[in-house]
Motif scaffolding. Structure first.
Motif, PDB file in Angstrom:
ATOM      1  N   GLY A  75      19.614   4.564  -1.343  1.00 58.22           N
ATOM      2  CA  GLY A  75      19.934   3.565  -2.505  1.00 58.22           C
ATOM      3  C   GLY A  75      18.613   3.471  -3.381  1.00 58.22           C
ATOM      4  N   ILE A  76      17.499   4.238  -2.904  1.00 60.38           N
ATOM      5  CA  ILE A  76      16.295   4.381  -3.596  1.00 60.38           C
ATOM      6  C   ILE A  76      16.515   5.332  -4.995  1.00 60.38           C
ATOM      7  N   ASP A  77      16.410   4.788  -6.074  1.00 66.76           N
ATOM      8  CA  ASP A  77      16.823   5.745  -7.212  1.00 66.76           C
ATOM      9  C   ASP A  77      15.422   6.021  -7.956  1.00 66.76           C
ATOM     10  N   GLU A  78      14.539   5.044  -7.827  1.00 61.35           N
ATOM     11  CA  GLU A  78      13.251   5.226  -8.783  1.00 61.35           C
ATOM     12  C   GLU A  78      11.998   5.264  -7.853  1.00 61.35           C
ATOM     13  N   PHE A  79      11.204   6.362  -8.298  1.00 61.30           N
ATOM     14  CA  PHE A  79       9.944   6.659  -7.506  1.00 61.30           C
ATOM     15  C   PHE A  79       8.956   6.651  -8.518  1.00 61.30           C
ATOM     16  N   PHE A  80       8.058   5.552  -8.108  1.00 60.77           N
ATOM     17  CA  PHE A  80       6.595   5.356  -8.944  1.00 60.77           C
ATOM     18  C   PHE A  80       5.540   6.187  -8.040  1.00 60.77           C
ATOM     19  N   ILE A  81       5.111   7.104  -8.630  1.00 58.36           N
ATOM     20  CA  ILE A  81       4.304   8.085  -7.814  1.00 58.36           C
ATOM     21  C   ILE A  81       2.959   8.145  -8.388  1.00 58.36           C
ATOM     22  N   SER A  82       1.720   7.940  -7.575  1.00 64.11           N
ATOM     23  CA  SER A  82       0.415   8.190  -8.085  1.00 64.11           C
ATOM     24  C   SER A  82      -0.096   9.721  -8.107  1.00 64.11           C
ATOM     25  N   VAL A  83      -0.164  10.143  -9.454  1.00 62.38           N
ATOM     26  CA  VAL A  83      -0.847  11.538  -9.389  1.00 62.38           C
ATOM     27  C   VAL A  83      -2.297  11.143 -10.146  1.00 62.38           C
ATOM     28  N   THR A  84      -2.980  11.525  -9.168  1.00 67.22           N
ATOM     29  CA  THR A  84      -4.645  10.760  -9.659  1.00 67.22           C
ATOM     30  C   THR A  84      -5.336  11.777 -10.647  1.00 67.22           C
ATOM     31  N   ALA A  85      -4.892  13.147 -10.642  1.00 73.96           N
ATOM     32  CA  ALA A  85      -5.755  14.165 -11.430  1.00 73.96           C
ATOM     33  C   ALA A  85      -4.792  15.186 -11.453  1.00 73.96           C
ATOM     34  N   CYS A  89      13.361  12.663   1.433  1.00 72.73           N
ATOM     35  CA  CYS A  89      13.805  12.513   0.094  1.00 72.73           C
ATOM     36  C   CYS A  89      15.296  12.121   0.036  1.00 72.73           C
ATOM     37  N   ARG A  90      16.125  12.977   0.494  1.00 73.64           N
ATOM     38  CA  ARG A  90      17.677  12.728   0.603  1.00 73.64           C
ATOM     39  C   ARG A  90      18.115  11.424   1.512  1.00 73.64           C
ATOM     40  N   THR A  91      17.407  11.126   2.303  1.00 70.07           N
ATOM     41  CA  THR A  91      17.525   9.946   3.109  1.00 70.07           C
ATOM     42  C   THR A  91      17.372   8.685   2.393  1.00 70.07           C
ATOM     43  N   LEU A  92      16.077   8.695   1.380  1.00 71.42           N
ATOM     44  CA  LEU A  92      15.824   7.617   0.648  1.00 71.42           C
ATOM     45  C   LEU A  92      16.828   7.516  -0.447  1.00 71.42           C
ATOM     46  N   VAL A  93      17.306   8.581  -1.024  1.00 68.30           N
ATOM     47  CA  VAL A  93      18.114   8.435  -2.231  1.00 68.30           C
ATOM     48  C   VAL A  93      19.604   8.105  -1.565  1.00 68.30           C
ATOM     49  N   ALA A 148       0.883  -1.182   0.056  1.00 71.87           N
ATOM     50  CA  ALA A 148       0.149  -0.027  -0.004  1.00 71.87           C
ATOM     51  C   ALA A 148       0.878   1.249  -0.019  1.00 71.87           C
ATOM     52  N   GLU A 149       1.144   1.595   1.060  1.00 69.85           N
ATOM     53  CA  GLU A 149       2.406   2.978   1.153  1.00 69.85           C
ATOM     54  C   GLU A 149       3.450   2.433   1.970  1.00 69.85           C
ATOM     55  N   VAL A 150       4.654   2.431   1.308  1.00 72.63           N
ATOM     56  CA  VAL A 150       5.660   1.736   1.801  1.00 72.63           C
ATOM     57  C   VAL A 150       6.321   2.998   2.691  1.00 72.63           C
ATOM     58  N   THR A 151       6.088   4.228   2.389  1.00 73.96           N
ATOM     59  CA  THR A 151       6.860   5.142   3.018  1.00 73.96           C
ATOM     60  C   THR A 151       6.449   5.301   4.466  1.00 73.96           C
ATOM     61  N   LEU A 152       5.263   4.391   5.105  1.00 72.39           N
ATOM     62  CA  LEU A 152       4.846   4.376   6.362  1.00 72.39           C
ATOM     63  C   LEU A 152       5.901   3.457   7.189  1.00 72.39           C
ATOM     64  N   ARG A 153       6.786   2.671   6.349  1.00 71.26           N
ATOM     65  CA  ARG A 153       7.513   1.790   7.106  1.00 71.26           C
ATOM     66  C   ARG A 153       8.641   2.731   7.509  1.00 71.26           C
ATOM     67  N   PRO A 154       9.001   2.601   8.934  1.00 71.86           N
ATOM     68  CA  PRO A 154      10.248   3.322   9.315  1.00 71.86           C
ATOM     69  C   PRO A 154      11.651   2.869   8.773  1.00 71.86           C
ATOM     70  N   ASP A 155      11.753   1.505   8.591  1.00 77.13           N
ATOM     71  CA  ASP A 155      12.755   0.960   8.094  1.00 77.13           C
ATOM     72  C   ASP A 155      13.023   0.925   6.725  1.00 77.13           C
ATOM     73  N   LEU A 156      12.127   1.727   5.999  1.00 77.52           N
ATOM     74  CA  LEU A 156      12.192   1.563   4.391  1.00 77.52           C
ATOM     75  C   LEU A 156      13.797   1.974   3.945  1.00 77.52           C
ATOM     76  N   PRO A 157      14.356   3.148   4.564  1.00 79.64           N
ATOM     77  CA  PRO A 157      16.015   3.255   4.165  1.00 79.64           C
ATOM     78  C   PRO A 157      16.611   2.299   4.250  1.00 79.64           C
ATOM     79  N   ARG A 158      16.471   1.581   5.240  1.00 82.77           N
ATOM     80  CA  ARG A 158      17.435   0.200   5.874  1.00 82.77           C
ATOM     81  C   ARG A 158      17.006  -0.840   4.832  1.00 82.77           C
TER      82      ARG A 158
END
Ligand code: SF4
Length: 313
Positions: free
Chosen positions: A117-127, A110-114, A72-82
Motif C-alpha cells: 500500500g505504499i504509493d509515495e516515496f520521499f527520497i533523499s538525494v544529497t548530491a 520495492c514490490r513488497t512495499l507497493v 530516521a530510516e523506516v525501511t529498517l523496520r521489518p514490519d513496514l509492509p504490515r
C-alpha cells in the motif's frame, strides 16, 4: 519535454491532507546535515499503541488522506509492509515513506512495499554524484543504491517519487545537476530543496553557506525542475532572494506526531529573524536563524520586504 509531461504520475496531495508519524529512530547513513543526528539516540519513536491510536483517530474523524511514516530510516523496520497494510485498511488513501532509498535497490522489496500500500516515496538525494553523495552520507556505495532504488520505483506504474536535496556548502552548487541527473525519472512528481537547518545556535562550518551564494544556484535548479514538469518546493530560504522563483517557497509541513522533546531542539534554530519582519508581507518566509546571523549577519542591503502579491500565499 512534452513526452515528460504526458507520463507524469498523480500529484502529491497538499500538506494539510497528511499526518506524519515518527516510527523509527535508527539509520545506517550518517548524513552530515541530518536534523536528528545528535538526538535520534534519545528520541522515542511511536510504538504500536500510538500507531493504532492514529489509525483509529483517522477512522473516526477522517482528518487526513495520507500517512507519512518517518523518523530516521523506516525501511529498517521489518514490519513496514504490515504497517502500510494497516494504514490502508484504516482508510488512508496514500501511504508515504521518507527514506534514503538504499534498500529500494532490491526490486522485490520495492514490490513488497507497493503491494502493501505504499504509493509515495520521499527520497533523499544529497548530491549529483556518487563521490559527493557518499561524502555527505559517509557510506560508500550509498548513491548507487539510492539511484538503483529510484530506477526500480520508476518501473512501477501509479507510484509517486518525491526527492529532497538538503542545501548546504557541500551541495549548493550542484542543485541543477541533481535535477538533471533525475531528468528521466518518469514517476518523479516533486523535488524539494531544504536549506540547512542547524538545529543549534551554532552552525557546522562545513555546512553553512551564504544565502547570497546559494540564490543563483537555487533559482536555476527550480527553473530547470519546472521545465521537466516537476512540482518544486524550497524550504527555509529568504523569500525575497528567490526573485522570479518566489512561488517555490513552501514552508508548510504536514502535521507531525513526534516525541515532544524534539521541539526543544527544533526551537534552537531561532527562525523568523529578519530586520524587515514587521514590514514584510511574506507569510511563508522563515527569515534568518540564529546560527546563520552569527556567521553572515543580517543582509540588510540584500533582503527586501515583500509586498502583497500572488507569491505570498
Ligand atoms: S525581508 Fe521578508 S522575505 Fe526577505 S528575508 Fe525578511 S521576512 Fe523574509
Amino acid at each position: 519535454m512534452s513526452a515528460i509531461l504526458e507520463i507524469l504520475p498523480h500529484r502529491a496531495l497538499t500538506h494539510t491532507d497528511y499526518v506524519e508519524l515518527t516510527v523509527h529512530f535508527r539509520c545506517n547513513l550518517k548524513c552530515q546535515h541530518c536534523m536528528i543526528l545528535d538526538s535520534m539516540h534519545w528520541l522515542t519513536p511511536a510504538d504500536d499503541v500510538d500507531f493504532q491510536a492514529l489509525l483509529d483517530e483517522n477512522l473516526r474523524e477522517r482528518k487526513w488522506k495520507g500517512l507519512i511514516l518517518t523518523g530516521a530510516e523506516v525501511t529498517l523496520r521489518p514490519d513496514l509492509p504490515r504497517m502500510a497494510e494497516r494504514a490502508r485498511k484504516a482508510g488512508f488513501e496514500h501511504v508515504r515513506i521518507q527514506t534514503h532509498g538504499m534498500r529500494l535497490d532490491n526490486p522485490d522489496y520495492c514490490r513488497t512495499l507497493v503491494d502493501a500500500g505504499i504509493d509515495e516515496f520521499f527520497i533523499s538525494v544529497t548530491a549529483d554524484t556518487a563521490q559527493q553523495h557518499d561524502l555527505i552520507t559517509e557510506v560508500p556505495g550509498s548513491f548507487v543504491r539510492t539511484m538503483n532504488g529510484i530506477q526500480n520505483l520508476d518501473e512501477i506504474p501509479g507510484i509517486s517519487i518525491l526527492t529532497n536535496t538538503v542545501v548546504t556548502r557541500m551541495s549548493y552548487d550542484r542543485l541543477a545537476s541533481v535535477v538533471e541527473r533525475l531528468r528521466y525519472v518518469r514517476n518523479l512528481c516533486r523535488m524539494e530543496f531544504w536549506c540547512y537547518w542547524p538545529m543549534a545556535e551554532e552552525a557546522k562550518p562545513e555546512l553553512i553557506v551564504s544565502h547570497l551564494d546559494v540564490a543563483p544556484h537555487l533559482r536555476q535548479a527550480v527553473r530547470l525542475a519546472k521545465v521537466y514538469g516537476r512540482e518544486v518546493e524550497v524550504k527555509n530560504f529568504p523569500h525575497c532572494l528567490l526573485g522570479s522563483e518566489a512561488s517555490a517557497l513552501v514552508n508548510d509541513q504536514p502535521e507531525l506526531r513526534i516525541d515532544p522533546r524534539f521541539w526543544n531542539e527544533f526551537h534552537r534554530n531561532g527562525f523568523h529573524q529578519c530586520l524587515f519582519r514587521d514590514q514584510c508581507a511574506s507569510k511563508q518566509c522563515l527569515g534568518l536563524n540564529t546560527a546563520y546571523t552569527k556567521v553572515y549577519g543580517w543582509h540588510a542591503d540584500q533582503l527586501k520586504p515583500m509586498s502583497v502579491g500572488p507569491t505570498q500565499a
